[in-house]
Design a protein around this motif. Structure first.
Motif, short mmCIF file in Angstrom:
data_model
loop_
_atom_site.label_atom_id
_atom_site.label_comp_id
_atom_site.label_asym_id
_atom_site.label_seq_id
_atom_site.Cartn_x
_atom_site.Cartn_y
_atom_site.Cartn_z
N ASN A 158 33.71 30.23 -26.17
CA ASN A 158 32.65 30.94 -26.85
C ASN A 158 31.54 29.95 -27.22
OD1 ASN A 158 31.03 32.15 -28.99
ND2 ASN A 158 32.62 33.70 -29.14
N THR B 141 30.61 45.90 -19.12
CA THR B 141 30.43 46.66 -20.35
C THR B 141 29.04 46.36 -20.91
OG1 THR B 141 31.24 44.90 -21.79
CG2 THR B 141 32.90 46.40 -20.87
N ASP B 142 28.58 47.18 -21.84
CA ASP B 142 27.27 46.95 -22.45
C ASP B 142 27.20 45.57 -23.09
OD1 ASP B 142 26.47 49.44 -21.64
OD2 ASP B 142 26.83 50.40 -23.59
N ASP B 143 28.29 45.16 -23.77
CA ASP B 143 28.30 43.87 -24.46
C ASP B 143 28.20 42.71 -23.48
OD1 ASP B 143 28.46 45.08 -26.92
OD2 ASP B 143 30.64 44.89 -27.09
N ILE B 144 28.97 42.78 -22.39
CA ILE B 144 28.93 41.68 -21.42
C ILE B 144 27.61 41.69 -20.66
CG2 ILE B 144 30.00 40.77 -19.32
CD1 ILE B 144 32.69 41.54 -20.41
N GLU C 117 24.83 42.40 -21.98
CA GLU C 117 23.89 41.74 -22.90
C GLU C 117 24.04 40.22 -22.83
OE1 GLU C 117 21.35 42.71 -24.88
OE2 GLU C 117 21.54 44.60 -23.77
N ILE C 118 25.26 39.73 -22.61
CA ILE C 118 25.48 38.28 -22.46
C ILE C 118 24.76 37.79 -21.21
CG2 ILE C 118 27.21 36.49 -22.05
CD1 ILE C 118 29.17 38.19 -23.70
#
Length: 410
Positions: A185, A267-270, A272-273
């Motif tokens: 991370n 996914t939406d979160d990934i 965004e990454i």
């Protein structure tokens, strides 16, 4: 014979006559081996990839070690047109089957590659010296007969059933998996990478491996246009050109996808990454405007190399010894397939209307696409085998503990 394993090395050797390209050649005690060099260069002349030449060079080193063990003077044998006997080729086969460090059987493909290389290397020099005997009909006839004997001996070994089971493909254990994602991370205090740019880049590379199931080469070859971070469908696409035109990276080893092209959902979160990296991090790499590759090195806008991906995992292993021998780019690909296998099972367990046979058929089609494998590929069973094996192990321990508890109660 006691061997000094370090005296043999595969060294990238620059050739000005070949456009200053570095060619992998064997050195013995620091000197270029002039026996293997003509053979390896002949492979390049026949348009073999540099990576293939490197694999052949490593196999020849193992062949040299075999010759040392058996006290075989290979150059003298070839010069005198003395053929390898059946027993010697059987011994060579046994030598190639075992890992020299652990004694374990190597993978079938590794064994086959070594045997193919040894046969081609012997034939290369045999044909060279046999051609010099063309003015002596009797000697030439004997040489051809002995060559035929060697050919038949190698064919016998090729037909011998492989005695090893395929290596179990296994991903990271769940506890190590959790630790791995904590380590990489970008905001983690234990992240071993120094700069913000490399932290984010490496994080995203590992996501494509561990959560997308990519091979190293597939991740390295990703371009900006292969990523879709907005709209209803968010994904990155592994592109395999139907005309087999490679995406040139400019590195010594130019990767090419081994499997079929595919889209990997995000996914939406990934997503965004990916977007954050592309918009805010990638422009900080020198020379980013000169390349459209997604992952750049810190050296003038060049795309990331295969070796760099290896170095990234090695850095984690050096900092966290718990990952020694259980972490590599390909193990992260295996980790993805473990997760995929569990997700499919979990989803289909709720569908009571689907027969077991239909469930397995659907599961296989999903895994074929996700892995980039051809329809009917055996890899759909091979990859999740590690996950299944781990579950059986855990269930066995649970059964044993339950039995011990019953005995204790009695």
């Amino acid at each position: 014979m006691l061997q000094n394993r370090n005296r043999y090395q595969v060294v990238e050797t620059p050739f000005s006559t070949l456009g200053d390209h570095d060619i992998p050649l064997i050195t013995i005690n620091g000197e270029v081996d002039m026996v293997s060099a003509p053979f390896l260069l002949s492979l390049l002349n026949r348009n073999h990839a540099v990576g293939t030449v490197r694999i052949r060079a490593m196999a020849i080193i193992d062949f040299y070690r075999f010759c040392e063990n058996e006290r075989i003077d290979f150059p003298q044998m070839m010069a005198s047109l003395t053929n390898f006997k059946v027993g010697q080729i059987e011994a060579l086969s046994a030598f190639f089957m075992a890992n020299r460090d652990t004694g374990e059987l190597v993978a079938e493909q590794t064994y086959a590659a070594k045997m193919i290389t040894a046969k081609a290397f012997i034939n290369f020099w045999w044909d060279t010296y046999q051609s010099r005997a063309s003015n002596n009909p009797e000697k030439l006839s004997h040489a051809k007969d002995k060559r035929l004997v060697m050919e038949q001996s190698f064919k016998l070994q090729e037909k011998t059933p492989w005695g090893a089971t395929k290596k179990t493909r296994i991903g990271l254990h769940p506890e190590l998996r959790a630790l791995f994602w904590e380590i990489i991370n970008p905001y983690s205090e234990i992240n071993p990478f120094e700069y913000e740019t490399t932290k984010w880049r490496n994080y995203l590379v590992f996501i494509t491996l561990g959560l997308g199931g990519n091979r190293r080469g597939e991740s390295v070859l990703l371009r900006l246009q292969d990523v879709q971070t907005s709209g209803r469908e968010k994904y990155f696409e592994v592109v395999k050109d139907p005309l087999r035109a490679p995406r040139k990276t400019g590195h010594k080893i130019n990767p090419s996808p081994k499997t079929r092209g595919r889209k990997v959902a995000l996914t939406d979160d990934i997503a965004e990454i990916f977007k954050y990296y592309i918009v805010n991090v990638r422009p900080k790499f020198p020379g980013h405007l000169s390349s459209d590759f997604l992952f750049l090195s810190t050296r003038g806008g060049k795309p990331l190399s295969l070796r760099s991906v290896n170095h990234m995992t090695s850095r984690i292993i050096n900092e966290f010894p718990a990952f020694k021998a259980v972490l590599s780019p390909h193990i992260l690909r295996n980790t993805f397939h473990d997760l995929l296998h569990d997700a499919i099972d979990s989803q289909h367990a709720e569908n009571t209307d689907m027969s077991p046979l239909m469930r397995e058929s659907v599961k296989q089609r999903i895994q074929e696409y996700a892995g980039g494998w051809t329809p009917g590929s055996k890899m759909t069973a091979h990859y999740p085998a590690g996950s299944i094996e781990r579950k059986v192990w855990q269930m066995t321990l649970a059964a044993q503990n339950a039995s011990l508890q019953e005995i204790s109660d009695e």
